[in-house]
Design a protein around this motif. Structure first.
Motif, PDB file in Angstrom:
ATOM      1  N   ILE A   1       0.715  -1.136   0.156  1.00  9.42           N
ATOM      2  CA  ILE A   1       0.013   0.092   0.029  1.00  9.42           C
ATOM      3  C   ILE A   1       0.945   1.493  -0.016  1.00  9.42           C
ATOM      4  O   ILE A   1       0.533   2.403  -0.595  1.00  9.42           O
ATOM      5  N   GLU A   2       2.002   1.234   0.735  1.00  7.89           N
ATOM      6  CA  GLU A   2       2.892   2.451   0.881  1.00  7.89           C
ATOM      7  C   GLU A   2       3.604   2.689  -0.494  1.00  7.89           C
ATOM      8  O   GLU A   2       3.598   4.037  -1.089  1.00  7.89           O
ATOM      9  N   ILE A   3       3.844   1.598  -1.365  1.00  7.97           N
ATOM     10  CA  ILE A   3       4.181   1.685  -2.639  1.00  7.97           C
ATOM     11  C   ILE A   3       3.314   2.398  -3.757  1.00  7.97           C
ATOM     12  O   ILE A   3       3.600   3.216  -4.478  1.00  7.97           O
ATOM     13  N   GLU A   4       1.995   1.953  -3.472  1.00  2.47           N
ATOM     14  CA  GLU A   4       1.017   2.200  -4.602  1.00  2.47           C
ATOM     15  C   GLU A   4       0.644   3.675  -4.074  1.00  2.47           C
ATOM     16  O   GLU A   4       0.188   4.333  -5.144  1.00  2.47           O
ATOM     17  N   GLN A   5       0.352   4.047  -3.016  1.00  4.31           N
ATOM     18  CA  GLN A   5      -0.129   5.280  -2.497  1.00  4.31           C
ATOM     19  C   GLN A   5       0.856   6.302  -2.568  1.00  4.31           C
ATOM     20  O   GLN A   5       0.787   7.494  -3.204  1.00  4.31           O
ATOM     21  N   ASN A   6       2.269   5.907  -2.162  1.00  4.83           N
ATOM     22  CA  ASN A   6       3.189   7.002  -2.094  1.00  4.83           C
ATOM     23  C   ASN A   6       4.483   6.625  -2.937  1.00  4.83           C
ATOM     24  O   ASN A   6       5.292   7.742  -2.652  1.00  4.83           O
TER      25      ASN A   6
END
Length: 289
Positions: A123-128
């Motif tokens: 999620i961190e990669i996809e969002q930020n």
């Protein structure tokens, strides 16, 4: 959920199997009666042989025991293992929240805690687009697994989802170890699907680093195995990724033809979001600068 003994008896009676066929040359008739009526707990070896004689696997037994439904733990694991892509961010967030809720009431499931960290990192990669933070989230998992004498199925599954979050040398070393450990599970459930997904992930990682020749080596293996095993989603996505490499390397027209083939396959099997993602990736990598 039904008891173990109740489930054994239910399966035996439903299949019209006589008691003698279950206990003969294994245990006494009285002992089987006690097991089926939950008067005693049996040993693992006896339980395994009873399942053999009932012609039921352990996983199916648990499914029947839970009234023909996956247990909540199995359901969470299945949802995680069935993630094809990280682009559907709402699905990832919903799964993470459901795992958080389960962990809150069931503390003794280290696997779920690992899956939670993996989801947080994805999620961190996809969002930020923050690979550094993602790597820090999953580094404790790699630190632990790397110290083990061997890797087991859950270890292999987890590492196949997070290797690309590390710097290139570590990621490639993890991949070599992954494929070596997968050899031990060549005939295990879904091992071929995991190998295909890992090959695709490696090729995508190398593509992002503009290592086109290296990416194509893994990608061709992925496409061949996916076609052989009839994993059409991975096969089509592999073809689309190959289209990107072809367009970047040599022949834009040939790459476009392959891209359209891959997109048409995905749309035919109702994977429109993946088809759109392929087109977006193609535009990202292949549009004139």
């Amino acid at each position: 959920m039904k008891t173990t003994g109740m489930t054994i008896k239910e399966i035996r009676v439903s299949k019209n199997i006589k008691q003698e066929a279950i206990y003969s040359n294994l245990i006494s008739r009285n002992l089987l009666w006690q097991i089926e009526n939950d008067k005693i707990n049996t040993s693992y070896d006896v339980f395994k042989e009873i399942l053999n004689r009932l012609n039921v696997s352990f996983d199916e037994f648990l499914y029947i025991q839970n009234n023909f439904k996956s247990t909540p733990l199995q359901e969470l694991q299945n949802r995680y293992n069935n993630i094809y892509t990280s682009i559907e961010i709402e699905i990832l967030i919903d799964l993470k929240n459901d795992i958080d809720a389960y962990i809150e009431h069931h503390q003794n499931y280290p696997l779920l805690k690992d899956l939670e960290k993996c989801l947080m990192a994805i999620i961190e990669i996809e969002q930020n687009d923050d690979f550094a933070k993602a790597s820090s989230l999953v580094k404790p998992i790699w630190d632990r697994i790397s110290k083990q004498n061997d890797w087991y199925w859950e270890d292999i599954q987890i590492m196949s989802h997070i290797f690309f979050m590390f710097e290139e040398e570590t990621a490639l070393n993890i991949c070599k170890e992954l494929f070596a450990k997968l050899n031990n599970y060549r005939d295990f459930q879904n091992a071929d699907r995991l190998e295909i997904s890992t090959l695709l992930n490696i090729s995508t990682m190398l593509l992002s680093q503009n290592k086109l020749s290296d990416s194509l080596i893994y990608l061709n293996k992925c496409i061949t195995l996916a076609e052989e095993k009839k994993y059409f989603i991975q096969w089509a996505y592999g073809l689309g990724t190959k289209a990107i490499i072809q367009s970047k390397e040599t022949n834009s027209n040939k790459g476009l033809e392959l891209l359209h083939q891959a997109i048409n396959i995905l749309k035919t099997i109702n994977q429109t979001l993946l088809a759109d993602t392929l087109q977006t990736d193609y535009n990202k990598y292949c549009s004139p600068s």
